[in-house]
Write a protein that holds these residues in place. Structure first.
Motif, PDB file in Angstrom:
ATOM      1  N   ILE A  97       0.834  -1.208   0.000  1.00 28.58           N
ATOM      2  CA  ILE A  97       0.000   0.000   0.000  1.00 28.58           C
ATOM      3  C   ILE A  97       0.867   1.256   0.000  1.00 28.58           C
ATOM      4  N   SER A 101       1.016   3.837  -3.085  1.00 26.70           N
ATOM      5  CA  SER A 101       0.686   5.238  -2.806  1.00 26.70           C
ATOM      6  C   SER A 101       1.789   6.176  -3.282  1.00 26.70           C
ATOM      7  N   PHE A 105       0.916   8.808  -6.159  1.00 27.27           N
ATOM      8  CA  PHE A 105       0.848  10.230  -5.819  1.00 27.27           C
ATOM      9  C   PHE A 105       2.134  11.009  -6.086  1.00 27.27           C
TER      10      PHE A 105
END
Length: 184
Positions: A97, A101, A105
């Motif tokens: 995760i 991420s 991002f």
């Protein structure tokens, strides 16, 4: 498109009846079939690196299948949940995760349009979670159809949510990957 959908449904069903360590590498062989069909039907040329990649895919799949451990029989989604909540697995999920991420991002806005590896890494990392969730969901549905209702457990619905999130994320970034490749 229809054959792809049928193939993915068959792949999903395979996870319910066979160990994931066998289904996943054998599913990867669809890449080989696609490459061979593209060569003969679409007259596409398979370059040396493509042939090397196909050979490595076949060799890797064979090694994994030959050395696959036996899988224990699962009788409840609660057993899967117990395995999925082990600290080592939770650490793995958290790592995936965090990596996804960071890729989504930070790296995707900066280099996603110019580096196909960003989107490929996102899809691959999410794929590792979706394989495990599909295995859990498929097993839950198989047990339900056999007469042991697993839909009453919230764990089944959680795995279904994880599958949906993973598949939607993978589809999004596979689409971006496809767009990138067709810009070149």
């Amino acid at each position: 498109m229809i054959t792809m959908i049928v193939g993915e449904i068959a792949n999903f069903v395979a996870y319910a009846f066979a160990p994931a360590v066998l289904v996943t590498p054998l599913g990867a062989l669809s890449i080989i079939v696609s490459a061979v069909l593209a060569h003969f039907i679409l007259n596409e040329r398979l370059h040396a690196l493509g042939v090397l990649g196909c050979v490595m895919c076949i060799a890797g799949s064979m090694v994994i299948v030959i050395h696959a451990p036996l899988e224990q029989e699962i009788t409840s989604v609660k057993e899967i949940w117990h395995m999925a909540t082990q600290p080592s697995f939770l650490l793995y999920v958290a790592s995936v995760i965090v990596l996804v991420s960071v890729l989504v991002f930070h790296f995707s806005p900066l280099w996603g349009q110019s580096n196909v590896l960003i989107y490929t890494a996102i899809c691959s990392l999410m794929g590792s979670l979706s394989v495990m969730s599909v295995k859990a969901l498929g097993t839950s549905l198989k047990l339900t159809f056999e007469g042991t209702n697993q839909l009453a457990y919230p764990e089944t619905w959680f795995f279904m949510l994880v599958v949906a999130i993973c598949v939607l994320t993978q589809m999004n970034y596979l689409n971006k990957n496809w767009e990138y490749e067709h810009q070149i």
